[in-house]
Design a protein around this motif. Structure first.
Motif, PDB file in Angstrom:
ATOM      1  N   GLY A 157      21.131  20.020  -1.556  1.00 20.85           N
ATOM      2  CA  GLY A 157      21.813  21.236  -2.102  1.00 20.85           C
ATOM      3  C   GLY A 157      22.727  20.654  -3.455  1.00 20.85           C
ATOM      4  O   GLY A 157      23.564  21.465  -3.949  1.00 20.85           O
ATOM      5  N   ASP A 158      22.646  19.530  -3.673  1.00 20.42           N
ATOM      6  CA  ASP A 158      23.579  18.829  -4.894  1.00 20.42           C
ATOM      7  C   ASP A 158      22.993  19.243  -6.184  1.00 20.42           C
ATOM      8  O   ASP A 158      23.694  19.018  -7.315  1.00 20.42           O
ATOM      9  N   ARG A 159      21.716  19.726  -6.369  1.00 23.16           N
ATOM     10  CA  ARG A 159      21.070  20.179  -7.476  1.00 23.16           C
ATOM     11  C   ARG A 159      20.249  21.438  -7.349  1.00 23.16           C
ATOM     12  O   ARG A 159      19.602  21.431  -6.405  1.00 23.16           O
ATOM     13  N   ASP A 160      20.331  22.329  -8.199  1.00 22.09           N
ATOM     14  CA  ASP A 160      19.283  23.622  -8.061  1.00 22.09           C
ATOM     15  C   ASP A 160      18.199  23.562  -8.731  1.00 22.09           C
ATOM     16  O   ASP A 160      18.073  22.428  -9.689  1.00 22.09           O
ATOM     17  N   ALA A 161      17.167  23.884  -8.010  1.00 23.86           N
ATOM     18  CA  ALA A 161      15.703  24.010  -8.729  1.00 23.86           C
ATOM     19  C   ALA A 161      15.234  25.348  -8.317  1.00 23.86           C
ATOM     20  O   ALA A 161      15.507  26.082  -7.396  1.00 23.86           O
ATOM     21  N   ILE A 162      14.097  25.660  -9.266  1.00 25.15           N
ATOM     22  CA  ILE A 162      13.322  26.759  -8.748  1.00 25.15           C
ATOM     23  C   ILE A 162      11.920  26.288  -8.944  1.00 25.15           C
ATOM     24  O   ILE A 162      11.465  25.513  -9.619  1.00 25.15           O
ATOM     25  N   GLN A 163      11.100  26.954  -8.247  1.00 26.27           N
ATOM     26  CA  GLN A 163       9.520  26.714  -8.064  1.00 26.27           C
ATOM     27  C   GLN A 163       8.881  27.702  -9.203  1.00 26.27           C
ATOM     28  O   GLN A 163       9.234  29.033  -9.345  1.00 26.27           O
ATOM     29  N   VAL A 164       8.103  27.153  -9.948  1.00 25.35           N
ATOM     30  CA  VAL A 164       7.395  27.914 -10.999  1.00 25.35           C
ATOM     31  C   VAL A 164       5.941  27.977 -10.868  1.00 25.35           C
ATOM     32  O   VAL A 164       5.299  26.893 -10.403  1.00 25.35           O
ATOM     33  N   THR A 165       5.398  29.116 -10.952  1.00 26.79           N
ATOM     34  CA  THR A 165       3.956  29.255 -10.853  1.00 26.79           C
ATOM     35  C   THR A 165       3.255  29.636 -12.278  1.00 26.79           C
ATOM     36  O   THR A 165       3.768  30.788 -12.644  1.00 26.79           O
TER      37      THR A 165
END
Length: 192
Positions: A157-165
Motif C-alpha cells: 500500500g506504499d504505492r497506488d496501482a491500477i489494473q488496465v485491460t
C-alpha cells in the motif's frame, strides 16, 4: 438434342443488381468486384467479376458510382482505423466484431466493416489512465528500483496501482510520486 441459349450480359439477376446498388453506396467498383468474388458469384455469362464488369452492370442499372463523398467519422471507420484509434491489433477488433461488442455495419458478407467509434465506445475499450500512472517497466526505469520492489510497494500500500485491460492484454499501471516524476529528466540534464 437441346439447343442452349447463351446468357446475355444483360441477364444479371435482380438480387445481384440490388446487392451492387447497396455496395456502391460505400465501395468502389474494384472493391465490389472483390466482395462478389469472395462470395463465389459470377456474371450472367459465368465470368468472374472485375471492376470493369461491375461498372458495366452499374451503368446499365443506372446505379451511381460510389463512394460519392469523402468518408466521414459518421460513416464509420475501417477495421484498421478502429484498431489504430483504440490502440489494439486488428485481430482484437475482429474478435470484438464477432462478439458483437463494437457497433458496426457490414452490407453483405465479405464487405468491409464500417465501425462507429464514438467517445463512449472509446472509453469502453481504452481505459482512462491518469498521467502520473505508468507501466511497471517504466516505473522501474524512472525510479531506479527493481520491478519486484515496486510490486512489493504496491502490495504494502506504499504505492497506488491500477489494473488496465486493453484487448486481451492486461497490465499494471503504477503511480509515480511527485518527486519521482522528473527523475530521469533531472539525471539526463545533470549529465550534460
Amino acid at each position: 438434342m437441346l439447343n442452349r441459349v447463351a446468357a446475355k450480359r444483360t441477364d444479371t439477376s435482380e438480387d445481384l443488381v440490388a446487392l451492387i446498388r447497396r455496395l456502391a453506396q460505400h465501395s468502389a467498383d474494384a472493391e465490389i468486384a472483390m466482395i462478389l468474388a469472395k462470395q463465389g458469384r459470377r456474371t450472367a455469362t459465368g465470368l468472374s467479376f472485375t471492376a470493369t464488369r461491375v461498372a458495366g452492370i452499374r451503368e446499365r442499372a443506372h446505379i451511381p458510382a460510389g463512394p460519392h463523398h469523402q468518408a466521414t467519422r459518421d460513416d464509420g471507420v475501417s477495421i484498421h482505423e478502429a484498431a489504430r484509434q483504440l490502440g489494439v491489433c486488428t485481430q482484437t477488433v475482429r474478435r470484438w466484431l464477432r462478439e458483437g461488442l463494437l457497433p458496426a455495419q457490414q452490407t453483405t458478407p465479405h464487405a468491409p466493416w464500417r465501425i462507429t467509434l464514438t467517445e463512449d465506445v472509446g472509453r469502453r475499450f481504452t481505459p482512462a489512465v491518469p498521467d502520473d500512472y505508468v507501466r511497471l517497466a517504466e516505473a522501474a526505469a524512472r525510479t531506479g528500483l527493481a520491478r519486484q520492489t515496486i510490486l512489493n510497494q504496491v502490495r504494502r500500500g506504499d504505492r497506488d496501482a491500477i489494473q488496465v485491460t486493453q484487448g486481451q492484454r492486461r497490465g499494471l499501471r503504477v503511480q509515480l510520486h511527485p518527486d519521482e516524476q522528473g527523475l530521469l529528466n533531472d539525471e539526463a540534464s545533470g549529465s550534460q
